[in-house]
Design an enzyme around this catalytic site. Sequence first.
Site, PDB file in Angstrom:
ATOM      1  N   ARG A  87     -78.700  -2.003  -6.866  1.00 43.52           N
ATOM      2  CA  ARG A  87     -78.300  -1.172  -8.016  1.00 43.52           C
ATOM      3  C   ARG A  87     -78.724   0.258  -7.743  1.00 43.52           C
ATOM      4  NH1 ARG A  87     -77.065   1.849 -11.656  1.00 43.52           N
ATOM      5  NH2 ARG A  87     -76.674   1.292 -13.827  1.00 43.52           N
ATOM      6  N   ASP A  92     -75.214   5.948 -13.661  1.00 42.18           N
ATOM      7  CA  ASP A  92     -74.561   4.876 -14.404  1.00 42.18           C
ATOM      8  C   ASP A  92     -73.074   5.176 -14.456  1.00 42.18           C
ATOM      9  OD1 ASP A  92     -74.152   2.663 -16.111  1.00 42.18           O
ATOM     10  OD2 ASP A  92     -74.286   3.952 -17.874  1.00 42.18           O
ATOM     11  N   GLU A  95     -68.168   0.727 -17.411  1.00 38.45           N
ATOM     12  CA  GLU A  95     -68.138  -0.716 -17.210  1.00 38.45           C
ATOM     13  C   GLU A  95     -66.712  -1.260 -17.199  1.00 38.45           C
ATOM     14  OE1 GLU A  95     -70.705  -2.603 -16.583  1.00 38.45           O
ATOM     15  OE2 GLU A  95     -72.184  -1.008 -16.813  1.00 38.45           O
TER      16      GLU A  95
END
Length: 269
Positions: A87, A92, A95
Site C-alpha cells: 500500500r 489515496d 475507489e
Amino acid sequence: MKKHIMVIILLTHLILAGCSAMTQHSDQPVQTQSSSYNETKQEKHEDEKGTVREEEKGNTIQATVLSVTDGDTLKAELKNGTTEKVRLILVDTPESRGKYQGNPQPFAKEASVFTKEQLEGKEIELELGVEERDRFGRLLAYIWIDGEMYNERLLKEGLARVAVYPPNTKYLDQFKEVEAKAKKEERKIWSLENYATDRGFEEEVNDKVPEEPSKEENPQANQQFDPNGPDRDCGDFAGHEEAQAFFEAAGPGDPHRLDRDGDGLACDK
C-alpha cells in the site's frame, strides 16, 4: 650628480604609477567559479522545491511488480522470493471496489490504469515507512522507479490526494506542495469542486454512486457479521475493511469465499 638625481626621480615615478594601477585593479569585483556555482545550485534548489529527490530516500528493498490492484495498491515479489501486497504511503486514490464495484468514484479507473501502465512488470524499490505494515498486513511503502518517487507522481498527475497516517509522514511537506500545485492547476480529481478533501472523496459529486440503503431497507445488512447468516459476496460490503471484519468473524475455511487469492485479505481484488 644630476644624472643620479634624475634616475632616482624616474624610479620614484615608476613605483608610484605601479601602486596606483594595483589599487585600481583591486577595486574591481572578482568573479569566481565558486559564486557562479552557488547561483546555479540555488536555482536548482528552487526548481526542485516540493519535489522528493533520490538522494533523500532511505534504505530500499528491490522488488518486481506482479499486479496492480488499484491506483495505490499492488502486489510485488521481493528479491527473496516472497510476495507482498503493498500500500502506497501518504497518498489515496479514488475507489472502484466494494460498494463502488460497477460504479467507481470519479478518476478511480484512470488511477488504476495509470499505475498499471507505469508499474506492472517493472523493477521497483520499496522504501518502507516507520510503521512497516497496516492492520491488514500490507507493506506500507514509498515506491521508487527510475530514480523517481511514484507516490509523488500520482499527486502531480492529480490522481491522488495526500492522506496522512502518522508516523509515516517523512515526505509530507513535499507532498503537500505538489498537491497544492495540482489543485491550483485543477488537474483531474481537483477539476471537480469539493470532491477531494482531507477526509477523502465526497460521494455527492458522483451521481453514479447509489445511496446506501438503510438497515431497515436492507435486512441483509443486519446480518453482515453473522457467519451463519446468508451467503455473502464482495458486493455486499461497503469496502475492504468491512469485508475483512466479516471474513475474520466467519472464522477458518472462508465459507463465503471472500479471499479468492488466499492471501488472508478479503475482497482485495
